[in-house]
Scaffold this motif. Structure first.
Motif, PDB file in Angstrom:
ATOM      1  N   LEU A   7      -3.755  -8.126  -1.703  1.00 16.76           N
ATOM      2  CA  LEU A   7      -3.414  -8.968  -0.555  1.00 16.76           C
ATOM      3  C   LEU A   7      -4.695  -9.246   0.216  1.00 16.76           C
ATOM      4  CD1 LEU A   7      -1.507 -10.324   1.436  1.00 16.76           C
ATOM      5  CD2 LEU A   7      -1.056  -8.087   2.430  1.00 16.76           C
ATOM      6  N   VAL A  12      -2.858 -14.014  -2.181  1.00 18.16           N
ATOM      7  CA  VAL A  12      -2.335 -12.824  -2.843  1.00 18.16           C
ATOM      8  C   VAL A  12      -2.644 -13.010  -4.317  1.00 18.16           C
ATOM      9  CG1 VAL A  12      -0.272 -11.533  -3.478  1.00 18.16           C
ATOM     10  CG2 VAL A  12      -0.478 -12.447  -1.194  1.00 18.16           C
ATOM     11  N   LEU A  31      -2.508 -18.193   0.960  1.00 17.90           N
ATOM     12  CA  LEU A  31      -2.022 -17.831   2.291  1.00 17.90           C
ATOM     13  C   LEU A  31      -2.755 -18.675   3.324  1.00 17.90           C
ATOM     14  CD1 LEU A  31      -2.142 -13.954   1.932  1.00 17.90           C
ATOM     15  CD2 LEU A  31      -0.078 -15.343   2.098  1.00 17.90           C
ATOM     16  N   GLN A  43      -1.679 -13.868  10.771  1.00 18.07           N
ATOM     17  CA  GLN A  43      -0.862 -14.213   9.618  1.00 18.07           C
ATOM     18  C   GLN A  43       0.531 -13.645   9.830  1.00 18.07           C
ATOM     19  OE1 GLN A  43      -3.397 -12.677   6.378  1.00 18.07           O
ATOM     20  NE2 GLN A  43      -3.465 -14.773   5.633  1.00 18.07           N
ATOM     21  N   TRP A  48       3.231 -13.043   3.411  1.00 17.88           N
ATOM     22  CA  TRP A  48       2.696 -12.158   2.374  1.00 17.88           C
ATOM     23  C   TRP A  48       3.751 -11.921   1.300  1.00 17.88           C
ATOM     24  CZ3 TRP A  48       1.058  -7.931   6.375  1.00 17.88           C
ATOM     25  CH2 TRP A  48       0.030  -8.420   7.179  1.00 17.88           C
ATOM     26  N   THR A  52       3.652 -13.189  -2.566  1.00 22.04           N
ATOM     27  CA  THR A  52       3.762 -12.195  -3.644  1.00 22.04           C
ATOM     28  C   THR A  52       4.893 -12.576  -4.591  1.00 22.04           C
ATOM     29  OG1 THR A  52       2.878 -10.469  -2.207  1.00 22.04           O
ATOM     30  CG2 THR A  52       4.089  -9.745  -4.156  1.00 22.04           C
TER      31      THR A  52
END
Length: 66
Positions: A7, A12, A31, A43, A48, A52
């Motif tokens: 990350l 990612v 991202l 963020q 995230w 992912t």
């Protein structure tokens, strides 16, 4: 199989390895940063998870037998 997840600030990145440690595949999802004030960088953690999930889906599509 092993799945490595990195990350980072801008992306990612995923790495899929077999049992011998050989690279089976890689995937990534971008991202974004929010700057609501000067010198601030933020963020959303939900982004995230979304990124992912997107990268995992890319690996599943590219390597369905893995």
């Amino acid at each position: 199989m092993y799945l490595g997840i990195d990350l980072g600030t801008s992306e990612v990145k995923l790495l899929l390895l077999d049992g011998a440690g050989r690279i089976v595949g890689t995937a990534g999802s971008a991202l974004s940063l929010s700057s609501p004030e000067p010198l601030w960088s933020e963020q959303n953690p939900a982004d995230w998870w979304r990124a992912t999930g997107t990268a995992v889906a890319q690996l599943r599509t590219a390597h369905p037998l893995a």
